[in-house]
Design an enzyme around this catalytic site. Structure first.
Site: not given
Ligand code: NAD
Length: 248
Positions: A156, A160
């Site tokens: 991951y 990133k």
């Molecule tokens: P989540 O799991 O709640 O939602 C992820 C979304 O991405 C969903 O809508 C899912 O359908 C979609 N998705 C996943 N794999 C996919 C694929 N192969 N094709 C199409 N759609 C796909 O995740 P989140 O927590 O909302 O995270 C969103 C972004 O933010 C991600 O890139 C994650 O790495 C990043 N992020 C999240 C956090 C956190 O603490 N939640 C922190 C830092 C970065």
């Protein structure tokens, strides 16, 4: 800060849940026309489109895997067919497959890199040409761990960090064509992704966050809207850390 995105066309990957959903909703509230992608949750996607349309937003959803190059092209084409332009692309879709190196399997590496990094390439590649015609903004969602690293997240964190290098390079390529490319790097945000954390991990994260709480997804969305707004016209190749002070 309220910015009017009336008439702006926006495509958000992974828009049905968490941060992506908050980004979709914030752009809609600000008057934009919003398309979003999802991988499998058709019912959630349909419900979100209905909710947005009830608010008076032009919106539609697109199903597919961001890791698939042809899917990205067809999604961008669908936006252009409907609205003629694509002004803002938000590469948000992302997954985790955590594990210490001892247990991390090749398929965990491939799944995370394919979704989190190749997905960003796929959509940027599909979108940059139409964006060059009238200017635009690409905003990629990275993570604090892309900068700090994190045990159990080599895959991951690599994906990133890759998003950051990719975005800075593309910003240099597209700057003269009026396309800005920036990154938002969230810390820990209250979503399904962090719901998976056990209590001890959550407590140790909170100990390290000066603001002493996880972020609400809307707080990440606000940063994305800022970078897409005219207020950020002279900002490109930037990584905006939105992490409550977890890493300074
Ligand atoms: P989540 O799991 O709640 O939602 C992820 C979304 O991405 C969903 O809508 C899912 O359908 C979609 N998705 C996943 N794999 C996919 C694929 N192969 N094709 C199409 N759609 C796909 O995740 P989140 O927590 O909302 O995270 C969103 C972004 O933010 C991600 O890139 C994650 O790495 C990043 N992020 C999240 C956090 C956190 O603490 N939640 C922190 C830092 C970065």
């Amino acid at each position: 800060m309220t910015v009017d995105f009336d008439g702006t066309t926006v495509l958000v990957t992974g828009g049905t849940r968490g941060i992506g959903r908050a980004i979709v909703q914030k752009f809609a509230e600000a008057g934009a026309r919003v398309a979003f992608t999802y991988r499998s949750s058709a019912a959630e996607a349909e419900a979100l489109v209905e909710e947005l349309e009830e608010q008076g937003t032009e919106a539609f959803s697109l199903q597919g895997d961001v890791a698939d190059f042809d899917v990205a092209q067809s999604h961008v084409d669908a936006v252009l067919d409907r609205w003629d332009t694509l002004d803002v692309l938000v590469n948000n879709a992302g997954i985790t497959r955590d594990g210490l190196m001892l247990r991390l399997e090749e398929e965990d590496w491939d799944a995370v890199l394919d979704t989190n990094l190749k997905g960003v390439f796929n959509f940027s590649k599909a979108a940059y040409r139409p964006m060059m015609r009238s200017g635009g903004s690409i905003i990629n969602i990275s993570s604090v761990v892309g900068t700090t690293g994190n045990a159990g997240q080599t895959n991951y964190a690599a994906s990133k960090a890759g998003v950051v290098g990719f975005s800075k390079s593309l910003a240099k390529e597209l700057g003269s064509r009026d396309v800005n490319v920036n990154v938002v790097a969230p810390g820990y945000v209250q979503t399904d992704m962090t719901d998976e954390l056990d209590d001890d991990t959550r407590d140790s994260i909170l100990d390290a966050v000066p603001l002493d709480r996880l972020a609400d997804p809307s707080e990440i969305a606000k940063s994305v809207l800022f970078l897409a707004s005219p207020a950020a016209d002279y900002i490109t190749g930037h990584v905006l850390h939105v992490n409550g002070g977890l890493s300074m």
